[in-house]
Design an enzyme around this catalytic site. Structure first.
Site, PDB file in Angstrom:
ATOM      1  N   ASP A   7      32.337 -43.548   7.844  1.00 33.43           N
ATOM      2  CA  ASP A   7      31.453 -44.371   7.041  1.00 33.43           C
ATOM      3  C   ASP A   7      30.494 -43.412   6.327  1.00 33.43           C
ATOM      4  O   ASP A   7      30.360 -42.254   6.724  1.00 33.43           O
ATOM      5  CB  ASP A   7      30.702 -45.343   7.961  1.00 33.43           C
ATOM      6  CG  ASP A   7      29.638 -46.128   7.229  1.00 33.43           C
ATOM      7  OD1 ASP A   7      29.929 -46.618   6.123  1.00 33.43           O
ATOM      8  OD2 ASP A   7      28.520 -46.246   7.767  1.00 33.43           O
ATOM      9  N   ARG A   8      29.849 -43.863   5.265  1.00 34.72           N
ATOM     10  CA  ARG A   8      28.967 -42.955   4.520  1.00 34.72           C
ATOM     11  C   ARG A   8      27.495 -43.140   4.911  1.00 34.72           C
ATOM     12  O   ARG A   8      26.937 -42.303   5.615  1.00 34.72           O
ATOM     13  CB  ARG A   8      29.156 -43.195   2.998  1.00 34.72           C
ATOM     14  CG  ARG A   8      28.623 -42.075   2.139  1.00 34.72           C
ATOM     15  CD  ARG A   8      28.473 -42.491   0.675  1.00 34.72           C
ATOM     16  NE  ARG A   8      27.236 -43.242   0.480  1.00 34.72           N
ATOM     17  CZ  ARG A   8      26.788 -43.641  -0.703  1.00 34.72           C
ATOM     18  NH1 ARG A   8      27.469 -43.405  -1.806  1.00 34.72           N
ATOM     19  NH2 ARG A   8      25.648 -44.312  -0.803  1.00 34.72           N
ATOM     20  N   ASP A   9      26.895 -44.278   4.480  1.00 33.27           N
ATOM     21  CA  ASP A   9      25.457 -44.474   4.695  1.00 33.27           C
ATOM     22  C   ASP A   9      25.144 -44.613   6.186  1.00 33.27           C
ATOM     23  O   ASP A   9      25.731 -45.445   6.880  1.00 33.27           O
ATOM     24  CB  ASP A   9      24.973 -45.718   3.939  1.00 33.27           C
ATOM     25  CG  ASP A   9      25.195 -45.592   2.432  1.00 33.27           C
ATOM     26  OD1 ASP A   9      25.207 -44.457   1.922  1.00 33.27           O
ATOM     27  OD2 ASP A   9      25.367 -46.636   1.776  1.00 33.27           O
ATOM     28  N   THR A  50      33.576 -46.629   2.638  1.00 29.48           N
ATOM     29  CA  THR A  50      32.195 -47.105   2.555  1.00 29.48           C
ATOM     30  C   THR A  50      32.061 -48.423   1.789  1.00 29.48           C
ATOM     31  O   THR A  50      32.660 -48.594   0.727  1.00 29.48           O
ATOM     32  CB  THR A  50      31.304 -46.002   1.910  1.00 29.48           C
ATOM     33  OG1 THR A  50      29.982 -46.492   1.740  1.00 29.48           O
ATOM     34  CG2 THR A  50      31.836 -45.519   0.579  1.00 29.48           C
ATOM     35  N   GLN A  52      30.033 -50.502  -0.640  1.00 31.83           N
ATOM     36  CA  GLN A  52      28.985 -50.242  -1.636  1.00 31.83           C
ATOM     37  C   GLN A  52      28.691 -51.518  -2.416  1.00 31.83           C
ATOM     38  O   GLN A  52      28.907 -51.611  -3.619  1.00 31.83           O
ATOM     39  CB  GLN A  52      29.412 -49.085  -2.558  1.00 31.83           C
ATOM     40  CG  GLN A  52      29.441 -47.738  -1.862  1.00 31.83           C
ATOM     41  CD  GLN A  52      28.064 -47.324  -1.305  1.00 31.83           C
ATOM     42  OE1 GLN A  52      27.049 -47.598  -1.928  1.00 31.83           O
ATOM     43  NE2 GLN A  52      28.042 -46.679  -0.146  1.00 31.83           N
ATOM     44  N   SER A  53      28.157 -52.507  -1.674  1.00 33.27           N
ATOM     45  CA  SER A  53      27.883 -53.803  -2.305  1.00 33.27           C
ATOM     46  C   SER A  53      26.746 -53.701  -3.318  1.00 33.27           C
ATOM     47  O   SER A  53      26.542 -54.632  -4.109  1.00 33.27           O
ATOM     48  CB  SER A  53      27.543 -54.849  -1.245  1.00 33.27           C
ATOM     49  OG  SER A  53      26.300 -54.567  -0.659  1.00 33.27           O
ATOM     50  N   HIS A  91      32.412 -54.640  -3.877  1.00 39.91           N
ATOM     51  CA  HIS A  91      32.194 -56.082  -4.016  1.00 39.91           C
ATOM     52  C   HIS A  91      30.909 -56.577  -3.370  1.00 39.91           C
ATOM     53  O   HIS A  91      30.372 -55.964  -2.456  1.00 39.91           O
ATOM     54  CB  HIS A  91      33.398 -56.831  -3.418  1.00 39.91           C
ATOM     55  CG  HIS A  91      34.692 -56.449  -4.064  1.00 39.91           C
ATOM     56  ND1 HIS A  91      35.663 -55.717  -3.407  1.00 39.91           N
ATOM     57  CD2 HIS A  91      35.140 -56.648  -5.321  1.00 39.91           C
ATOM     58  CE1 HIS A  91      36.679 -55.506  -4.242  1.00 39.91           C
ATOM     59  NE2 HIS A  91      36.381 -56.049  -5.402  1.00 39.91           N
ATOM     60  N   CYS A  99      38.488 -55.727   1.123  1.00 38.17           N
ATOM     61  CA  CYS A  99      38.152 -54.334   1.442  1.00 38.17           C
ATOM     62  C   CYS A  99      36.800 -54.161   2.110  1.00 38.17           C
ATOM     63  O   CYS A  99      36.545 -53.129   2.727  1.00 38.17           O
ATOM     64  CB  CYS A  99      38.290 -53.434   0.203  1.00 38.17           C
ATOM     65  SG  CYS A  99      37.597 -54.035  -1.339  1.00 38.17           S
ATOM     66  N   ARG A 100      35.898 -55.129   1.992  1.00 41.87           N
ATOM     67  CA  ARG A 100      34.586 -54.944   2.604  1.00 41.87           C
ATOM     68  C   ARG A 100      34.707 -54.977   4.125  1.00 41.87           C
ATOM     69  O   ARG A 100      35.165 -55.970   4.699  1.00 41.87           O
ATOM     70  CB  ARG A 100      33.624 -56.036   2.105  1.00 41.87           C
ATOM     71  CG  ARG A 100      32.221 -55.923   2.671  1.00 41.87           C
ATOM     72  CD  ARG A 100      31.264 -56.925   2.026  1.00 41.87           C
ATOM     73  NE  ARG A 100      30.027 -57.051   2.797  1.00 41.87           N
ATOM     74  CZ  ARG A 100      29.009 -56.191   2.729  1.00 41.87           C
ATOM     75  NH1 ARG A 100      29.079 -55.164   1.918  1.00 41.87           N
ATOM     76  NH2 ARG A 100      27.933 -56.355   3.473  1.00 41.87           N
ATOM     77  N   LYS A 101      34.310 -53.869   4.782  1.00 42.13           N
ATOM     78  CA  LYS A 101      34.331 -53.856   6.239  1.00 42.13           C
ATOM     79  C   LYS A 101      33.442 -54.988   6.741  1.00 42.13           C
ATOM     80  O   LYS A 101      32.403 -55.212   6.163  1.00 42.13           O
ATOM     81  CB  LYS A 101      33.805 -52.507   6.765  1.00 42.13           C
ATOM     82  CG  LYS A 101      34.694 -51.315   6.413  1.00 42.13           C
ATOM     83  CD  LYS A 101      34.043 -49.978   6.796  1.00 42.13           C
ATOM     84  CE  LYS A 101      32.928 -49.598   5.854  1.00 42.13           C
ATOM     85  NZ  LYS A 101      32.327 -48.272   6.152  1.00 42.13           N
TER      86      LYS A 101
HETATM   87 MG   LIG Z   1      26.726 -47.249   7.577  1.00 40.89          MG
HETATM   88 ZN   LIG Z   2      35.765 -55.155  -1.460  1.00 42.05          ZN
END
Ligand SMILES: [Mg+2]
Ligand SMILES: [Zn+2]
Length: 190
Positions: A7-9, A50, A52-53, A91, A99-101
């Protein structure tokens, strides 16, 4: 293939409740860049997955995201490491994308890109949704206490993702202070 998904952030860079919106706001967590370099030098393919909403929320645009990722890639390269890919969900949570975890779509995309399976790959995250995506794809989930990690440790008490009837198929969760510590474990346990 030795695969590590990050994960990134909150794992690589400091997280923010108001979103990380620019390269200036993208600040690495101490030891994380060196940890990525150590993983790639140890023969791991290191990939980022990651949410990225902030894109879907119009808080920043693709140029901003590219600038953040350019900064991350260059820092890793300066440390003689390599990021093999960055996979992001752009998204809004209401978009109901795949795709959003905690959905596993980003991991599916990684499998397709590298023609491999993510089963038993290491997946390092700081949020419950990272661990849920990892479990859905039978990765080896690792929680770090940076970012939202301390909060996630508490959430684990009230969640059953590691305690279902499927338990035999679910890889055990490992918990570390940060990516540097997780990296020591990964290198010694692959
Ligand atoms: Mg995170
Ligand atoms: Zn997505």
């Amino acid at each position: 293939m030795k695969l590590v998904i990050l994960d990134r952030d909150g794992v690589i860079n400091t997280d923010s409740d108001t979103f990380v919106k620019s390269a200036d706001e993208w600040v690495p967590i101490e030891g994380s860049i060196d940890a990525i370099a150590r993983l790639s030098k140890a023969g791991f393919t290191v990939v980022v997955a990651t949410n990225q909403s902030g894109l879907g929320r119009n808080l920043f645009d693709l140029d901003d995201l590219e600038a953040m990722h350019k900064k991350m890639i260059e820092l890793v390269e300066d440390a003689d490491g390599e990021l093999a890919g960055i996979f992001y969900c752009p998204h809004h949570p209401d978009d109901n994308c795949h795709c959003r975890k905690p959905k596993p779509g980003l991991i599916d995309a990684i499998e397709n890109e590298f023609c491999t399976t993510a089963r038993n790959a290491f997946f390092v995250g700081d949020s419950l949704r990272d661990l849920q995506a990892a479990v859905a794809k039978q990765c080896r989930p690792i929680l770090v206490k940076t970012g939202k990690g301390e909060k996630t440790v508490k959430e684990l008490d009230t969640t059953d993702i590691f305690n279902t009837s499927d338990n035999g198929k679910i890889n055990k969760l490992a918990i570390f202070d940060d990516l540097a510590a997780a990296t020591n474990f990964i290198i010694n346990n692959h």
